[in-house]
Scaffold this active site. Structure first.
Site, PDB file in Angstrom:
ATOM      1  N   ALA A   1       0.836  -1.200   0.000  1.00 33.62           N
ATOM      2  CA  ALA A   1       0.000   0.000   0.000  1.00 33.62           C
ATOM      3  C   ALA A   1       0.873   1.252   0.000  1.00 33.62           C
ATOM      4  CB  ALA A   1      -0.933  -0.019   1.210  1.00 33.62           C
TER       5      ALA A   1
ATOM      6  N   GLY B   1       1.167   9.232  -6.449  1.00 31.29           N
ATOM      7  CA  GLY B   1       1.448   8.010  -7.192  1.00 31.29           C
ATOM      8  C   GLY B   1       2.906   7.968  -7.562  1.00 31.29           C
TER       9      GLY B   1
ATOM     10  N   ARG C   1      -4.712 -18.317 -41.362  1.00 36.75           N
ATOM     11  CA  ARG C   1      -5.633 -17.421 -42.045  1.00 36.75           C
ATOM     12  C   ARG C   1      -5.189 -17.197 -43.490  1.00 36.75           C
ATOM     13  NH1 ARG C   1     -10.534 -15.186 -43.018  1.00 36.75           N
ATOM     14  NH2 ARG C   1     -10.491 -12.901 -43.152  1.00 36.75           N
TER      15      ARG C   1
ATOM     16  N   GLN D   1       4.596  -9.838 -46.968  1.00 34.22           N
ATOM     17  CA  GLN D   1       5.791  -9.265 -46.373  1.00 34.22           C
ATOM     18  C   GLN D   1       5.478  -8.252 -45.266  1.00 34.22           C
ATOM     19  OE1 GLN D   1       8.155  -7.802 -49.656  1.00 34.22           O
ATOM     20  NE2 GLN D   1       9.174  -9.763 -49.942  1.00 34.22           N
TER      21      GLN D   1
ATOM     22  N   ILE E   1      -2.562  -8.111 -36.823  1.00 33.34           N
ATOM     23  CA  ILE E   1      -2.409  -9.343 -37.610  1.00 33.34           C
ATOM     24  C   ILE E   1      -3.715 -10.128 -37.604  1.00 33.34           C
ATOM     25  CG2 ILE E   1      -1.256 -11.598 -37.621  1.00 33.34           C
ATOM     26  CD1 ILE E   1       1.292 -10.071 -36.654  1.00 33.34           C
TER      27      ILE E   1
ATOM     28  N   GLY F   1      -9.935  -7.995 -38.163  1.00 34.78           N
ATOM     29  CA  GLY F   1     -11.240  -7.860 -37.518  1.00 34.78           C
ATOM     30  C   GLY F   1     -11.424  -8.841 -36.381  1.00 34.78           C
TER      31      GLY F   1
ATOM     32  N   GLU G   1       4.349  -0.075 -10.895  1.00 35.24           N
ATOM     33  CA  GLU G   1       5.755  -0.245 -10.521  1.00 35.24           C
ATOM     34  C   GLU G   1       6.614   0.907 -11.050  1.00 35.24           C
ATOM     35  OE1 GLU G   1       6.545  -2.780  -8.595  1.00 35.24           O
ATOM     36  OE2 GLU G   1       4.803  -4.062  -8.856  1.00 35.24           O
TER      37      GLU G   1
END
Length: 383
Positions: A123, A130, A269, A280, A338, A341, A364
């Site tokens: 904590a 922050g 695909r 390419q 890649i 959709g 972190e």
């Protein structure tokens, strides 16, 4: 530093099989329920995952930093929420006690953390504090043989599950810098310690976070890590230095999972009568991702080995965390591209990783904070 290659290989094989056979099939249910099944948690404990970094005399596996990195690379091949469950205990939740705790604190807490009987939370972050951790407002006021803690901590990982909280609070109100800050071990259930509602997040469902609120929470003076006030910020920073190498490893492992998924899809695909992997421009995205992933892995392992050798790795850990987290985001973006959709659809899973990994560049220490650390260290050393 690898101490026993055969033993390490056996551990890595066990973790890899666990990830493949138990965690990957559970990814969807964890994402839908925002909860990790109790039987999986029990198996994590049995594997020793909560005690990776805790020395063997305290019941842990006592892995070196390099060995821990190799385990976390395997854990990265599934949803990062699984790693998050034990990651705080392995890192920020235990390392302050291990590095700076009293013998009594180590003997009492470390075995319970190593077994997973206690889950730790760290904590530090607050609503108005922050990246500038030294400006935190949570106060701990001495009252006889107790400190009274008041303040709110925000976005605290594993807080809803935690058995103990490592709480960073200001014990010297006259000092506004790091010198007036102390680190406390506060048990869950302590009067005055309350939890906010669970956060709804962009990603990483199953990795629970919430506010931790302290209202006149009384803890004994013996709760200060090491028994010495005023050094809590240093304890936190030492813990973060190690933890950033761990985070670099999970970033690299998850990037490898996403790249594997993207390559598999590209090989299957077809468009214009051929696999899209034959194009390419798709190959360029795959190659760039592979090269950056390799660079991140090399950086992370180098930082780990330097730490194992006793070198100061303040700069190297920040370099590794910064590069690996940014790399992971780029690989996620290319992977969605890649998939096309399909990458935007929940059924294929890659969009979930796209959301999950965005957090790596924030916690972190943000990328921008890592840049400041690196540059300031360069200015100090001239390198």
């Amino acid at each position: 530093m690898i101490r026993d290659q055969l033993t390490l290989n056996a551990l890595l094989d066990s973790v890899s099989r666990f990830v493949r056979e138990r965690l990957v099939p559970a990814e969807r249910i964890v994402a839908e329920t925002d909860e990790i099944p109790t039987d999986i948690v029990a198996e994590m404990k049995a594997l020793g995952l909560f005690g990776l970094s805790i020395p063997e005399p305290y019941g842990g596996l006592g892995l070196t930093m390099e060995e821990e990195v190799l385990v976390i690379l395997e854990m990265g091949r599934t949803s990062p929420a699984f790693r998050s469950l034990f990651g705080t205990t392995v890192g920020l939740g235990s390392q302050g006690i291990l590095l700076d705790g009293t013998p009594e604190q180590k003997a009492y807490y470390l075995p319970r953390l190593a077994s997973g009987d206690l889950i730790a939370s760290f904590a530090l972050t607050e609503p108005d504090s922050g990246s500038d951790a030294a400006s935190l407002r949570t106060s701990a006021t001495l009252d006889g043989d107790h400190y009274v803690i008041n303040g709110t901590k925000r976005f605290i990982t594993n807080a809803p599950r935690a058995g103990i909280f490592i709480v960073i609070a200001r014990t010297d109100s006259s000092s506004q810098g790091a010198a007036g800050v102390s680190a406390f071990i506060v048990k869950a259930g302590t009067a005055g310690l309350n939890l906010g509602k669970a956060d709804k997040k962009m990603g990483q469902q199953g990795a629970l976070t919430c506010d931790v609120i302290f209202e006149n929470c009384r803890v004994p003076t013996a709760s200060i890590i090491g028994g010495k006030p005023g050094v809590g910020f240093k304890t936190a920073m030492k813990s973060l230095e190690k933890s950033r190498i761990h985070i670099a490893a999970i970033c690299t492992g998850v990037a490898q999972r996403m790249l594997n998924d993207a390559l598999r899809y590209a090989m299957q695909r077809k468009q214009f009568g051929q696999r899209i992997a034959e194009f390419q421009l798709v190959q360029a995205m795959l190659a760039d991702s592979k090269a950056e992933l390799y660079a991140a892995q090399c950086m992370t392992l180098d930082a780990a080995r330097r730490r194992d050798c006793g070198d100061s790795v303040a700069t190297e850990s920040s370099c590794a965390k910064m590069f690996a987290s940014e790399m992971c985001g780029r690989v996620a973006d290319r992977a969605v591209q890649i998939f096309g959709g399909a990458g935007y659809m929940a059924d294929y899973g890659i969009e979930r990783f796209y959301r999950d990994v965005r957090l790596f560049r924030i916690y972190e220490g943000t990328t921008q904070i890592q840049q400041l650390i690196i540059a300031r260290n360069m200015m100090k050393t001239g390198l």
